[in-house]
Design an enzyme around this catalytic site. Structure first.
Site, PDB file in Angstrom:
ATOM      1  CG  HIS A 147      -1.854  -1.376   0.569  1.00  0.00           C
ATOM      2  ND1 HIS A 147      -2.590  -2.388   1.454  1.00  0.00           N
ATOM      3  CD2 HIS A 147      -3.152  -0.388   0.425  1.00  0.00           C
ATOM      4  CE1 HIS A 147      -3.478  -3.100   0.539  1.00  0.00           C
ATOM      5  NE2 HIS A 147      -3.784  -1.702   0.660  1.00  0.00           N
ATOM      6  N   GLY A 148       2.389   1.067   0.399  1.00  0.00           N
ATOM      7  CA  GLY A 148       2.868   2.357   0.591  1.00  0.00           C
ATOM      8  C   GLY A 148       4.452   2.157   1.521  1.00  0.00           C
TER       9      GLY A 148
END
Length: 475
Positions: A326-327
């Site tokens: 996700h990041g």
């Protein structure tokens, strides 16, 4: 190009008219039109990143064709390795280069060693995490001999870049979507009307639910402090609805747009906030990603087979990798780890599949639903916060119960109005989703009158704002 923009409102009808009225009789022309439209759609953000999509497309097309001819195991593994290195290498560079450099410097700094490292000003290409996983699933399935590679470069390129789901999913498998490009499409008015209904519902979730929640969420997560425990807790709740409305709204629009062109995409969300435990939540939340990790990471690691320690390891790996996907921030890794810790007791007690078939909600299950929702909201704090220190500080303030004032929601006439709109829109969302759950539906199905009602809400509550980016564009 944003789904909720005037540009897309012009783009979509134009492509639709050309697709069904000009190129109706020529399948190859329809696919070519969709490919050109998809590249235009993506280039609207930054045309320079088109090269990355084209590169991934060429690599995986060539690798898959090579796998058909390769008989020796060593050569097949080499070809698969080329695909993995090229795709994950690009993803890793653009998404994680600065994260690893900064983490390396910080680690040495904690040991008293001062390092100086230059980081690059790297722009994250929109949608790279999504189309990378989509192309990888194709190559891996061909390598496993679960899928025959296509001989049509146009069909494969259109599968990779298909504009409805290019930027934020669903992450489609080639086994499900690619054959649809090889099959002539016939316009089905009932199927298309269902698509329009989904588009309207998705825009409502994005523009009315998510964007209005964002007004308060951005203030409460700004890190300036001074908010009460009740305000911060409601901030976490509102972010839960913001990210759900934003991301599932995108998926609904993508599925609906695809139906206008005769394509069927997989369901990506199945009313996750009605889940009765965290295992059911992950069967309902971002289904295309969770099943991707299940099939290409969890099961190859051994899945639920083997000893308890191996099962624990596999769960931890999948959730932490999911968080990292996700990041490039430790907050996402902690978020993934928290979900792993919530999931493990169910796995160890063999209760992680107890709601795999049951869909209707019984009254006595409401406490379970509320508990699951609350723990998911607390985990969302790490997902939304800019740093671990900010996330911990917010949770400490929430759990201190020092104040229950709600001033942020009524300190101005605009706040009062948006508070009322936000509460009303969430109630509308929950009403329609509860009805769908009780009717064993996988998506909200609006009657024509309800679609008009939602469209009117969009006009009165959504169009006054500039179009806002979707949250998952940053992933």
């Amino acid at each position: 190009m944003l789904f909720n923009s005037l540009d897309f409102a012009v783009f979509l009808p134009l492509v639709f008219i050309l697709y069904w009225f000009v190129f109706k009789r020529w399948l190859s022309a329809q696919n070519g039109l969709l490919l050109v439209a998809s590249y235009v759609f993506y280039a609207w953000w930054d045309w320079r990143f088109l090269g990355l999509i084209v590169f991934s497309t060429l690599v995986d097309y060539a690798v898959a064709r090579g796998l058909v001819k390769a008989e020796k195991s060593q050569k097949r593994k080499l070809l698969l390795g080329i695909s993995l290195i090229c795709n994950l290498g690009l993803l890793g560079f653009f998404k994680y280069y600065n994260f690893f450099v900064d983490s390396w410097v910080d680690a040495w700094g904690r040991l008293g060693v001062s390092l100086s490292a230059q980081t690059l000003s790297i722009i994250l290409p929109v949608g790279i995490s999504f189309y990378t996983f989509q192309t990888l699933s194709y190559t891996i399935d061909v390598y496993r001999k679960q899928l025959k590679p296509t001989t049509s470069m146009i069909q494969f390129a259109t599968y990779v870049a298909f504009f409805p789901q290019l930027v934020a999913g669903p992450i489609e498998r080639a086994k499900q979507l690619l054959p649809q490009f090889a099959t002539p499409r016939v316009f089905n008015s009932e199927f298309a009307i269902g698509g329009v209904s989904l588009i309207i519902w998705g825009l409502f979730k994005k523009m009315v639910v998510a964007d209005n929640c964002a007004f308060f969420v951005n203030q409460l997560f700004a890190g300036s402090g001074g908010y009460s425990s009740a305000e911060l807790f409601l901030g976490a709740v509102l972010f839960a609805f913001q990210i759900y409305g934003d991301f599932s709204g995108y998926s609904d629009i993508a599925i609906g747009v695809a139906r206008l062109f005769g394509f069927r995409l997989m369901t990506n969300f199945a009313f996750p906030y009605f889940s009765r435990d965290i295992a059911e939540f992950w069967r309902r939340w971002h289904i295309s990603l969770s099943t991707w990790f299940r099939d290409y990471v969890y099961i190859p690691l051994g899945g639920s087979r083997g000893s308890k320690w191996l099962q624990i390891r596999n769960v931890l790996v999948v959730f932490i990798v999911s968080g990292f996907w996700h990041g490039a921030n430790w907050t996402f890794i902690v978020w993934g780890g928290l979900h792993a810790l919530l999931f493990l007791p169910l796995l160890l007690q063999q209760k992680n599949r107890q709601y795999i078939q049951e869909t209707r909600i019984q009254l006595y299950q409401l406490p379970r639903i509320l508990y699951t929702f609350v723990v998911v909201c607390f985990a969302w704090v790490f997902f939304r916060a800019d740093s671990l220190s900010l996330a911990w500080a917010m949770l400490e303030d929430v759990l201190s119960f020092q104040s229950v004032t709600l001033q942020v929601f009524y300190h101005s006439s605009k706040s009062v109005l948006l508070s009322a709109i936000t509460v009303f829109s969430i109630l509308v969302l929950l009403f329609y989703e509860y009805r769908a759950v009780q009717n064993n539906q996988r998506e909200v199905i609006l009657t024509p009158y309800e679609a008009v009602f939602i469209a009117i809400l969009l006009v009165f509550m959504g169009v006054y704002k500039n179009p806002a980016d979707f949250i998952y564009f940053q992933f």
